[in-house]
Design an enzyme around this catalytic site. Structure first.
Site, PDB file in Angstrom:
ATOM      1  N   ARG A  29       0.822  -1.216   0.000  1.00 54.78           N
ATOM      2  CA  ARG A  29       0.000   0.000   0.000  1.00 54.78           C
ATOM      3  C   ARG A  29       0.852   1.261   0.000  1.00 54.78           C
ATOM      4  O   ARG A  29       0.509   2.259  -0.646  1.00 54.78           O
ATOM      5  CB  ARG A  29      -0.950  -0.019   1.206  1.00 54.78           C
ATOM      6  CG  ARG A  29      -2.108  -1.030   1.017  1.00 54.78           C
ATOM      7  CD  ARG A  29      -2.712  -1.403   2.348  1.00 54.78           C
ATOM      8  NE  ARG A  29      -3.923  -2.208   2.235  1.00 54.78           N
ATOM      9  CZ  ARG A  29      -3.950  -3.530   2.019  1.00 54.78           C
ATOM     10  NH1 ARG A  29      -2.830  -4.199   1.839  1.00 54.78           N
ATOM     11  NH2 ARG A  29      -5.114  -4.175   1.967  1.00 54.78           N
ATOM     12  N   GLY A  95      -0.999 -11.594  -5.013  1.00 54.68           N
ATOM     13  CA  GLY A  95      -2.416 -11.267  -5.177  1.00 54.68           C
ATOM     14  C   GLY A  95      -2.716  -9.856  -4.717  1.00 54.68           C
ATOM     15  O   GLY A  95      -3.466  -9.116  -5.376  1.00 54.68           O
ATOM     16  N   ARG A 123      -5.321 -17.761  -9.931  1.00 57.36           N
ATOM     17  CA  ARG A 123      -6.200 -17.233  -8.869  1.00 57.36           C
ATOM     18  C   ARG A 123      -7.318 -16.362  -9.435  1.00 57.36           C
ATOM     19  O   ARG A 123      -7.172 -15.739 -10.490  1.00 57.36           O
ATOM     20  CB  ARG A 123      -5.361 -16.454  -7.848  1.00 57.36           C
ATOM     21  CG  ARG A 123      -4.402 -17.374  -7.121  1.00 57.36           C
ATOM     22  CD  ARG A 123      -3.537 -16.642  -6.136  1.00 57.36           C
ATOM     23  NE  ARG A 123      -4.315 -16.108  -5.017  1.00 57.36           N
ATOM     24  CZ  ARG A 123      -3.780 -15.361  -4.060  1.00 57.36           C
ATOM     25  NH1 ARG A 123      -2.506 -15.041  -4.097  1.00 57.36           N
ATOM     26  NH2 ARG A 123      -4.529 -14.925  -3.072  1.00 57.36           N
ATOM     27  N   SER A 167     -12.826  -9.745   1.882  1.00 57.58           N
ATOM     28  CA  SER A 167     -11.527  -9.593   1.220  1.00 57.58           C
ATOM     29  C   SER A 167     -11.067  -8.148   1.283  1.00 57.58           C
ATOM     30  O   SER A 167     -11.668  -7.256   0.675  1.00 57.58           O
ATOM     31  CB  SER A 167     -11.615 -10.037  -0.246  1.00 57.58           C
ATOM     32  OG  SER A 167     -10.440  -9.633  -0.928  1.00 57.58           O
ATOM     33  N   GLN A 169      -8.441  -7.158  -0.080  1.00 54.30           N
ATOM     34  CA  GLN A 169      -7.899  -6.808  -1.398  1.00 54.30           C
ATOM     35  C   GLN A 169      -8.998  -6.239  -2.288  1.00 54.30           C
ATOM     36  O   GLN A 169      -8.792  -5.236  -2.979  1.00 54.30           O
ATOM     37  CB  GLN A 169      -7.282  -8.046  -2.055  1.00 54.30           C
ATOM     38  CG  GLN A 169      -6.046  -8.540  -1.320  1.00 54.30           C
ATOM     39  CD  GLN A 169      -5.466  -9.809  -1.907  1.00 54.30           C
ATOM     40  OE1 GLN A 169      -5.994 -10.362  -2.883  1.00 54.30           O
ATOM     41  NE2 GLN A 169      -4.385 -10.290  -1.323  1.00 54.30           N
ATOM     42  N   ASP A 319      -4.202 -15.601   6.899  1.00 48.83           N
ATOM     43  CA  ASP A 319      -2.912 -16.128   6.447  1.00 48.83           C
ATOM     44  C   ASP A 319      -2.214 -16.968   7.524  1.00 48.83           C
ATOM     45  O   ASP A 319      -1.148 -17.539   7.263  1.00 48.83           O
ATOM     46  CB  ASP A 319      -1.983 -14.972   6.044  1.00 48.83           C
ATOM     47  CG  ASP A 319      -2.481 -14.253   4.795  1.00 48.83           C
ATOM     48  OD1 ASP A 319      -3.233 -14.865   4.009  1.00 48.83           O
ATOM     49  OD2 ASP A 319      -2.128 -13.073   4.620  1.00 48.83           O
ATOM     50  N   LYS A 346      -5.898 -18.979  -1.905  1.00 49.02           N
ATOM     51  CA  LYS A 346      -4.676 -18.211  -1.648  1.00 49.02           C
ATOM     52  C   LYS A 346      -3.588 -18.647  -2.640  1.00 49.02           C
ATOM     53  O   LYS A 346      -3.905 -19.195  -3.684  1.00 49.02           O
ATOM     54  CB  LYS A 346      -4.235 -18.412  -0.193  1.00 49.02           C
ATOM     55  CG  LYS A 346      -5.250 -17.884   0.814  1.00 49.02           C
ATOM     56  CD  LYS A 346      -5.378 -16.381   0.708  1.00 49.02           C
ATOM     57  CE  LYS A 346      -6.461 -15.846   1.602  1.00 49.02           C
ATOM     58  NZ  LYS A 346      -6.715 -14.422   1.373  1.00 49.02           N
ATOM     59  N   ARG A 350      -4.686 -23.899   0.509  1.00 45.67           N
ATOM     60  CA  ARG A 350      -3.928 -24.114   1.754  1.00 45.67           C
ATOM     61  C   ARG A 350      -4.569 -25.137   2.681  1.00 45.67           C
ATOM     62  O   ARG A 350      -3.875 -25.720   3.514  1.00 45.67           O
ATOM     63  CB  ARG A 350      -3.724 -22.780   2.481  1.00 45.67           C
ATOM     64  CG  ARG A 350      -2.700 -21.909   1.787  1.00 45.67           C
ATOM     65  CD  ARG A 350      -2.429 -20.618   2.522  1.00 45.67           C
ATOM     66  NE  ARG A 350      -1.298 -19.934   1.897  1.00 45.67           N
ATOM     67  CZ  ARG A 350      -1.045 -18.644   2.029  1.00 45.67           C
ATOM     68  NH1 ARG A 350      -1.858 -17.875   2.747  1.00 45.67           N
ATOM     69  NH2 ARG A 350       0.006 -18.108   1.453  1.00 45.67           N
ATOM     70  N   ARG A 397       3.980 -19.810   2.673  1.00 47.05           N
ATOM     71  CA  ARG A 397       3.507 -20.090   4.039  1.00 47.05           C
ATOM     72  C   ARG A 397       3.392 -21.599   4.305  1.00 47.05           C
ATOM     73  O   ARG A 397       3.539 -22.046   5.434  1.00 47.05           O
ATOM     74  CB  ARG A 397       2.182 -19.378   4.317  1.00 47.05           C
ATOM     75  CG  ARG A 397       2.328 -17.871   4.296  1.00 47.05           C
ATOM     76  CD  ARG A 397       1.170 -17.150   4.949  1.00 47.05           C
ATOM     77  NE  ARG A 397       1.041 -15.809   4.409  1.00 47.05           N
ATOM     78  CZ  ARG A 397       1.793 -14.762   4.775  1.00 47.05           C
ATOM     79  NH1 ARG A 397       2.724 -14.894   5.695  1.00 47.05           N
ATOM     80  NH2 ARG A 397       1.617 -13.579   4.212  1.00 47.05           N
TER      81      ARG A 397
HETATM   82  C1  S3P Z   1      -4.314  -8.954   2.068  1.00 48.48           C
HETATM   83  C2  S3P Z   1      -5.562  -9.489   2.255  1.00 48.48           C
HETATM   84  C3  S3P Z   1      -5.805 -10.930   2.397  1.00 48.48           C
HETATM   85  C4  S3P Z   1      -4.528 -11.702   2.741  1.00 48.48           C
HETATM   86  C5  S3P Z   1      -3.380 -11.271   1.882  1.00 48.48           C
HETATM   87  C6  S3P Z   1      -3.093  -9.789   2.096  1.00 48.48           C
HETATM   88  C7  S3P Z   1      -4.175  -7.497   1.888  1.00 48.48           C
HETATM   89  O1  S3P Z   1      -6.297 -11.424   1.158  1.00 48.48           O
HETATM   90  O2  S3P Z   1      -4.731 -13.087   2.599  1.00 48.48           O
HETATM   91  O3  S3P Z   1      -2.197 -12.007   2.192  1.00 48.48           O
HETATM   92  O4  S3P Z   1      -3.038  -6.987   1.966  1.00 48.48           O
HETATM   93  O5  S3P Z   1      -5.195  -6.831   1.666  1.00 48.48           O
HETATM   94  P1  S3P Z   1      -7.874 -11.340   0.769  1.00 48.48           P
HETATM   95  O6  S3P Z   1      -8.235  -9.933   0.561  1.00 48.48           O
HETATM   96  O7  S3P Z   1      -7.978 -12.146  -0.500  1.00 48.48           O
HETATM   97  O8  S3P Z   1      -8.587 -11.979   1.927  1.00 48.48           O
END
Ligand code: S3P
Length: 444
Positions: A29, A95, A123, A167, A169, A319, A346, A350, A397
């Site tokens: 970020r 991701g 993914r 999520s 993300q 995670d 992921k 996992r 991981r």
């Molecule tokens: C993350 C959100 C999570 C996490 C990833 C980092 C982020 O993913 O598993 O390692 O930095 O916003 P999701 O948004 O897919 O849950």
């Protein structure tokens, strides 16, 4: 010489004080917001893992000035927006990188082609493309919205989007796109997820309105807001700190302190769960650093008990379930983790890989689409056997979790593709060795 595999074997007690590497979420970020901003952003403590380095390179390709000043110190000169990259943007294994960058790029007049490694190309990107499409972006992608894909950005309209899955993300991608949208964006998350984007946007001068709703949140921001470069200090990653802490909990006689760990309330599900299992954990030197809570966390060897981990805790430790499953293998009784279906999308599936790896190490595991139960070995007539070579599917991981298991198992445990550990935790092997752990390379 490159290592074909790493092997962990039972060692003496683990002792010492270490620093966790910078938080991966915050590092991505900081680079992306720095590139969107006008002026200079100086970042201290940036995670120099492969995922984040890909995001740094991507920001340069969208037109920002990106420079490494020294260990973890980076300077980003933002141009107040994104320009069209002249080549494919390769986000590697990340991701978070690709999804947030697509959101940030969607409001600019450009076309950008994204790809990644084999894991990332498998993914789901539809979860981000769907809301970006509702806002007005278009794309062409492989089946199921997979990478490689080309995103065509442009004028965006307001969206009010309720997250179908928890999520951070997806939330972040919509909020970053909303910065350029006519009318901004509103995201409703039925379950609160990590809020680093909201916090950091504020640090860059953006007004973000957050209201609590039940267990979730409504986040609203107005479009057209400008970001101004700032200083970012990246705290230690709790998802990485989890590995040495659990290593200490399962290895008799151990005491390990990890300094400067981010303790954001939306990231501490693992510590809560380990506490319920009877872990001897102490938190000292609690402080505020750049708007985030940070502390030193000490773990001492503990007689752990199995617990039920409730589904609503999943977003705050998504995670960390692989390493929790390792702790659970050394506990007395069953640990059941519910509501963890997101683990299947992921860097690897996992749930499947932890179930396979633990089973190969002599641990009894049950799995379902949304849950996993680990039957702890303590009190049974055999300890955790180990003695397996684990297929990690390149998931950092999964690799680190099994190497920690190997510190306390009867027989050595090996993992393949050890180079992938550097995506999130460069220096992991040396850090564990420095505490007295035993991890050795096998030559290719
Ligand atoms: C993350 C959100 C999570 C996490 C990833 C980092 C982020 O993913 O598993 O390692 O930095 O916003 P999701 O948004 O897919 O849950």
């Amino acid at each position: 010489m490159t290592a074909a595999a790493l092997t962990a074997r039972r060692a003496g007690p683990l002792k010492g004080r270490v620093r966790a590497p910078g938080d991966k979420s915050i590092s991505h970020r900081a680079l992306i917001l720095g590139a969107l901003a006008s002026g200079v952003t100086e970042i201290e403590g940036l995670l120099e893992g492969d995922d984040v380095k890909r995001t740094a390179a991507a920001m340069a390709s969208f037109g920002a000035g990106v420079e490494r000043l020294g260990d973890g110190c980076w300077r980003v000169e933002g141009r107040g927006g994104f320009a069209e990259p002249s080549d494919v943007v390769d986000c590697g294994n990340a991701g978070t990188g690709v999804r947030l960058i697509m959101g940030a790029a969607a409001g600019f007049d450009l076309a950008a082609t994204f790809t990644g490694d084999a894991s990332l190309r498998g993914r789901p990107m539809n979860r981000v493309l769907k809301p970006l499409g509702e806002m007005g972006a278009t794309w062409i992608a492989r089946g199921g919205g997979r990478l490689p894909l080309t995103l065509k950005g442009g004028a965006l309209k307001r969206i009010a989007y309720r997250l179908p899955e928890p999520s951070a993300q997806v939330k972040s991608a919509v909020l970053l796109a909303g910065l350029q949208a006519n009318g901004g964006a509103e995201v409703i998350e039925p379950e609160a997820t990590r809020d680093h984007t909201e916090r950091m946007l504020r640090a860059f001068g953006v007004e973000v309105d957050v209201t609590e709703e039940g267990g979730g949140r409504r986040i609203v921001l107005a479009g057209g807001q400008k970001l101004t470069g700032t200083r970012v200090r990246v705290p230690g990653d709790p998802s990485s700190a989890a590995f040495p802490l659990v290593a200490a909990l399962i290895t008799p006689g151990s005491e390990v302190t990890v300094e400067g760990v981010l303790l954001n309330a939306l990231r501490i599900g693992l510590l809560d769960t380990l506490g319920e299992m009877g872990a001897d954990l102490s938190v000292t030197n609690l402080r505020d650093e750049g708007g985030e809570t940070v502390a030193d966390v000490t773990a001492r060897y503990s007689e752990l008990e199995g617990v039920e981990v409730p589904p609503e805790r999943a977003p705050s430790m998504i995670d960390e379930y692989p390493i929790l499953a390792v702790a659970a293998a050394f506990a007395r009784g069953r640990t059941t983790m519910r509501g963890i279906g997101e683990m299947r999308v992921k860097e690897s599936d996992r749930i499947a890989l932890m179930a396979a790896g633990l089973t190969a190490c002599g641990v009894e595991v049950e799995e379902g689409p949304e849950h996993m139960t680990v039957v702890g070995a303590k009190g049974a007539d055999h300890p955790v056997a180990g003695g397996a070579r684990i297929t990690t599917h390149g998931d950092h991981r999964i690799a680190m979790s099994h190497l920690i298991l190997g510190q306390a198992a009867e027989r050595p445990v090996s993992v393949d593709e050890p180079g992938m550990i550097a995506t999130s935790f460069p220096g992991f092997v040396q850090l564990i060795q420095g505490l007295g752990g035993e991890i050795a390379e096998e030559a290719a």
